[in-house]
Design a protein around this motif. Structure first.
Motif, PDB file in Angstrom:
ATOM      1  N   SER A 263       0.825  -1.211   0.000  1.00 57.77           N
ATOM      2  CA  SER A 263       0.000   0.000   0.000  1.00 57.77           C
ATOM      3  C   SER A 263       0.853   1.253   0.000  1.00 57.77           C
ATOM      4  O   SER A 263       0.551   2.231  -0.699  1.00 57.77           O
ATOM      5  CB  SER A 263      -0.926  -0.002   1.221  1.00 57.77           C
ATOM      6  OG  SER A 263      -1.810  -1.093   1.178  1.00 57.77           O
TER       7      SER A 263
ATOM      8  N   ASP B 214      -2.623  -6.855  -4.157  1.00 59.86           N
ATOM      9  CA  ASP B 214      -3.301  -7.812  -3.283  1.00 59.86           C
ATOM     10  C   ASP B 214      -4.455  -7.062  -2.610  1.00 59.86           C
ATOM     11  O   ASP B 214      -4.766  -5.916  -2.986  1.00 59.86           O
ATOM     12  CB  ASP B 214      -2.336  -8.417  -2.257  1.00 59.86           C
ATOM     13  CG  ASP B 214      -1.673  -7.360  -1.376  1.00 59.86           C
ATOM     14  OD1 ASP B 214      -2.195  -6.221  -1.304  1.00 59.86           O
ATOM     15  OD2 ASP B 214      -0.631  -7.660  -0.765  1.00 59.86           O
ATOM     16  N   ASN B 215      -5.108  -7.660  -1.606  1.00 60.18           N
ATOM     17  CA  ASN B 215      -6.284  -7.033  -0.990  1.00 60.18           C
ATOM     18  C   ASN B 215      -6.015  -5.613  -0.489  1.00 60.18           C
ATOM     19  O   ASN B 215      -6.780  -4.688  -0.758  1.00 60.18           O
ATOM     20  CB  ASN B 215      -6.796  -7.894   0.172  1.00 60.18           C
ATOM     21  CG  ASN B 215      -7.480  -9.156  -0.324  1.00 60.18           C
ATOM     22  OD1 ASN B 215      -7.927  -9.221  -1.469  1.00 60.18           O
ATOM     23  ND2 ASN B 215      -7.568 -10.154   0.522  1.00 60.18           N
ATOM     24  N   LYS B 216      -4.923  -5.446   0.253  1.00 58.39           N
ATOM     25  CA  LYS B 216      -4.625  -4.149   0.851  1.00 58.39           C
ATOM     26  C   LYS B 216      -4.166  -3.135  -0.200  1.00 58.39           C
ATOM     27  O   LYS B 216      -4.623  -1.987  -0.212  1.00 58.39           O
ATOM     28  CB  LYS B 216      -3.567  -4.302   1.933  1.00 58.39           C
ATOM     29  CG  LYS B 216      -4.052  -5.028   3.183  1.00 58.39           C
ATOM     30  CD  LYS B 216      -2.974  -5.043   4.248  1.00 58.39           C
ATOM     31  CE  LYS B 216      -3.469  -5.731   5.515  1.00 58.39           C
ATOM     32  NZ  LYS B 216      -2.437  -5.769   6.577  1.00 58.39           N
TER      33      LYS B 216
ATOM     34  N   ALA C 298      -4.712  -3.192  -3.373  1.00 62.28           N
ATOM     35  CA  ALA C 298      -5.794  -2.906  -4.324  1.00 62.28           C
ATOM     36  C   ALA C 298      -6.690  -1.801  -3.809  1.00 62.28           C
ATOM     37  O   ALA C 298      -7.119  -0.915  -4.556  1.00 62.28           O
ATOM     38  CB  ALA C 298      -6.610  -4.168  -4.588  1.00 62.28           C
ATOM     39  N   ASP C 299      -6.974  -1.824  -2.507  1.00 61.77           N
ATOM     40  CA  ASP C 299      -7.796  -0.779  -1.897  1.00 61.77           C
ATOM     41  C   ASP C 299      -7.104   0.578  -2.009  1.00 61.77           C
ATOM     42  O   ASP C 299      -7.728   1.582  -2.380  1.00 61.77           O
ATOM     43  CB  ASP C 299      -8.057  -1.125  -0.430  1.00 61.77           C
ATOM     44  CG  ASP C 299      -8.995  -0.122   0.236  1.00 61.77           C
ATOM     45  OD1 ASP C 299     -10.141   0.012  -0.238  1.00 61.77           O
ATOM     46  OD2 ASP C 299      -8.580   0.534   1.203  1.00 61.77           O
TER      47      ASP C 299
ATOM     48  N   PHE D  68     -10.999  -7.912  -6.261  1.00 62.21           N
ATOM     49  CA  PHE D  68     -10.948  -7.682  -4.822  1.00 62.21           C
ATOM     50  C   PHE D  68     -12.237  -6.993  -4.366  1.00 62.21           C
ATOM     51  O   PHE D  68     -12.317  -5.756  -4.353  1.00 62.21           O
ATOM     52  CB  PHE D  68      -9.724  -6.832  -4.464  1.00 62.21           C
ATOM     53  CG  PHE D  68      -8.431  -7.419  -4.958  1.00 62.21           C
ATOM     54  CD1 PHE D  68      -7.829  -8.479  -4.298  1.00 62.21           C
ATOM     55  CD2 PHE D  68      -7.822  -6.918  -6.099  1.00 62.21           C
ATOM     56  CE1 PHE D  68      -6.641  -9.023  -4.753  1.00 62.21           C
ATOM     57  CE2 PHE D  68      -6.631  -7.460  -6.566  1.00 62.21           C
ATOM     58  CZ  PHE D  68      -6.040  -8.524  -5.888  1.00 62.21           C
TER      59      PHE D  68
ATOM     60  N   GLU E 113     -13.409  -6.346  -1.627  1.00 60.32           N
ATOM     61  CA  GLU E 113     -13.255  -5.452  -0.482  1.00 60.32           C
ATOM     62  C   GLU E 113     -13.111  -3.994  -0.898  1.00 60.32           C
ATOM     63  O   GLU E 113     -13.348  -3.084  -0.099  1.00 60.32           O
ATOM     64  CB  GLU E 113     -12.013  -5.864   0.330  1.00 60.32           C
ATOM     65  CG  GLU E 113     -12.083  -7.249   0.941  1.00 60.32           C
ATOM     66  CD  GLU E 113     -11.619  -8.341  -0.018  1.00 60.32           C
ATOM     67  OE1 GLU E 113     -11.374  -8.013  -1.201  1.00 60.32           O
ATOM     68  OE2 GLU E 113     -11.518  -9.511   0.401  1.00 60.32           O
ATOM     69  N   THR E 114     -12.727  -3.772  -2.149  1.00 58.84           N
ATOM     70  CA  THR E 114     -12.553  -2.398  -2.637  1.00 58.84           C
ATOM     71  C   THR E 114     -13.887  -1.714  -2.933  1.00 58.84           C
ATOM     72  O   THR E 114     -13.942  -0.490  -3.035  1.00 58.84           O
ATOM     73  CB  THR E 114     -11.705  -2.386  -3.920  1.00 58.84           C
ATOM     74  OG1 THR E 114     -12.342  -3.198  -4.925  1.00 58.84           O
ATOM     75  CG2 THR E 114     -10.315  -2.944  -3.657  1.00 58.84           C
TER      76      THR E 114
ATOM     77  N   THR F 100     -16.542  -0.396  -1.565  1.00 58.03           N
ATOM     78  CA  THR F 100     -17.074   0.107  -0.305  1.00 58.03           C
ATOM     79  C   THR F 100     -18.151   1.160  -0.527  1.00 58.03           C
ATOM     80  O   THR F 100     -18.317   1.693  -1.630  1.00 58.03           O
ATOM     81  CB  THR F 100     -15.945   0.724   0.528  1.00 58.03           C
ATOM     82  OG1 THR F 100     -15.409   1.848  -0.194  1.00 58.03           O
ATOM     83  CG2 THR F 100     -14.833  -0.296   0.782  1.00 58.03           C
TER      84      THR F 100
END
Length: 369
Positions: free
Chosen positions: A175, A210-212, A214-215, A242, A244-245, A247
């Motif tokens: 990140s 990755d998840n973090k 990508a956000d 992902f 989680e992005t 939101t």
């Protein structure tokens, strides 16, 4: 028919630039929208013969007429995209090539010209002669993209090397790295105004998310898209890979940006933002929908049609379009066709184009769920 790949360009440079001192690069200003239909007979049979042999009984004049019919009988501009337009452009540009290649050795990819020369005078003369030949067919050089460079020249822009130096090598990007790399790209972008730096950097970063990260990537890019709308496609893959992005805060940002873009009539941004809202099941509120309808922009309205809660209002708008005014009808043909495809309006044209498209199950929208 397409532009050359980076590999082809590199190989051509090694071959053609050897022993030369100057590189000329130029292209045609608004090539396809500027093509004059009457110049097609000029290119096929020559200026004098075309002037003497008028009338639709000659096949080259018939071709001219058919090209006009693609644009409601307008004589300037041919459709962008169809292979037939590429053929028409080649008929004219090959005629220009024939005149120039007696004197110059150059490479053309569609409307993009490159010449390597041993002296600057020859390079200048090429630009002048190319411009004069284009004018005969009512075409013009793109002055902003006409350049003469002294060789040797690097194969890639300097900023590409700078970005490659700061990209992680063979490992996921973090990140913190996302922010640092995109900060550097923004600074470089200020010196290269065509938007290429950020687009190149964004596409390179996607591979290591990755998840973090990508956000962090989506949050950073979404704040840039108002200034650089060509970045909007870059967040599609991260949003898909992902979840989680996706939101509530991202939705708020998209809606806010959407309203701003509607107000300024920025169709490209509006369509991408609406696509994301629809694709990820973010509902478009009634106030935003009303703004879209009031804007009367065909493509956003077509996407809005596929929101069930707003479909009725879009159909109501479509039914008010003046079917006797062909210019207005043509401005909304995609919207009208998609509504016709759903059996909600009658065929607005006095021909069989819509029925044939429908029979073959053609749709121009692919986001309905």
């Amino acid at each position: 028919m397409d532009y050359e790949s980076s590999y082809q360009r590199r190989e051509r440079y090694f071959k053609e630039a050897f022993g030369k001192k100057y590189e000329v690069h130029t292209d045609i200003a608004n090539c396809f929208p500027s093509i004059y239909s009457h110049s097609i007979p000029w290119a096929i049979v020559g200026f004098e013969k075309a002037k003497k042999q008028r009338g639709d009984k000659f096949w080259f004049n018939s071709l001219d007429k058919k090209i006009q019919n693609c644009s409601r009988k307008e004589t300037t501009g041919i459709p962008i995209g169809p292979a037939t337009s590429n053929i028409i452009a080649e008929i004219i540009l090959e005629k220009i090539d024939k005149a120039l290649k007696r004197k110059y050795k150059y490479v053309r990819f569609i409307d993009d010209y490159t010449l390597y020369s041993k002296d600057e005078t020859n390079a200048q003369n090429f630009i002048k002669d190319l411009g004069n030949e284009l004018l005969k067919f009512k075409l013009n050089l793109n002055i902003k993209k006409t350049e003469i460079h002294k060789l040797p020249q690097p194969l890639n822009e300097e900023w590409i090397g700078r970005i490659k130096e700061i990209l992680p090598k063979g490992k996921p990007v973090t990140s913190n790295q996302i922010s640092d790399i995109l900060d550097s790209a923004v600074r470089l972008q200020a010196k290269h105004l065509d938007g290429s730096v950020l687009k190149y950097t964004a596409n390179a970063l996607i591979k290591g998310l990755d998840n973090k990260s990508a956000d962090a990537f989506v949050k950073y890019i979404i704040k840039l898209v108002y200034y650089y709308p060509n970045l909007l496609p870059s967040i599609k893959k991260p949003l898909e890979l992902f979840p989680e992005t996706r939101t509530k805060n991202l939705k708020k940002q998209i809606v806010l940006l959407l309203k701003e873009s509607i107000a300024y009539g920025r169709t490209d941004i509006v369509c991408w933002l609406m696509y994301y809202l629809k694709y990820f099941n973010f509902q478009i509120d009634k106030r935003t929908a009303n703004m879209l309808i009031e804007q009367k922009d065909c493509l956003p309205l077509t996407i809005l049609f596929y929101s069930p809660e707003h479909r009725k209002e879009v159909v109501k708008f479509a039914k008010k379009i003046d079917k006797q005014y062909h210019y207005e009808l043509d401005n909304y043909w995609i919207l009208l066709y998609q509504i016709y495809l759903e059996n909600l309006i009658e065929n607005p044209y006095n021909d069989n184009v819509f029925p044939i498209l429908k029979k073959n199950k053609i749709s121009f929208v692919n986001i309905a769920k």
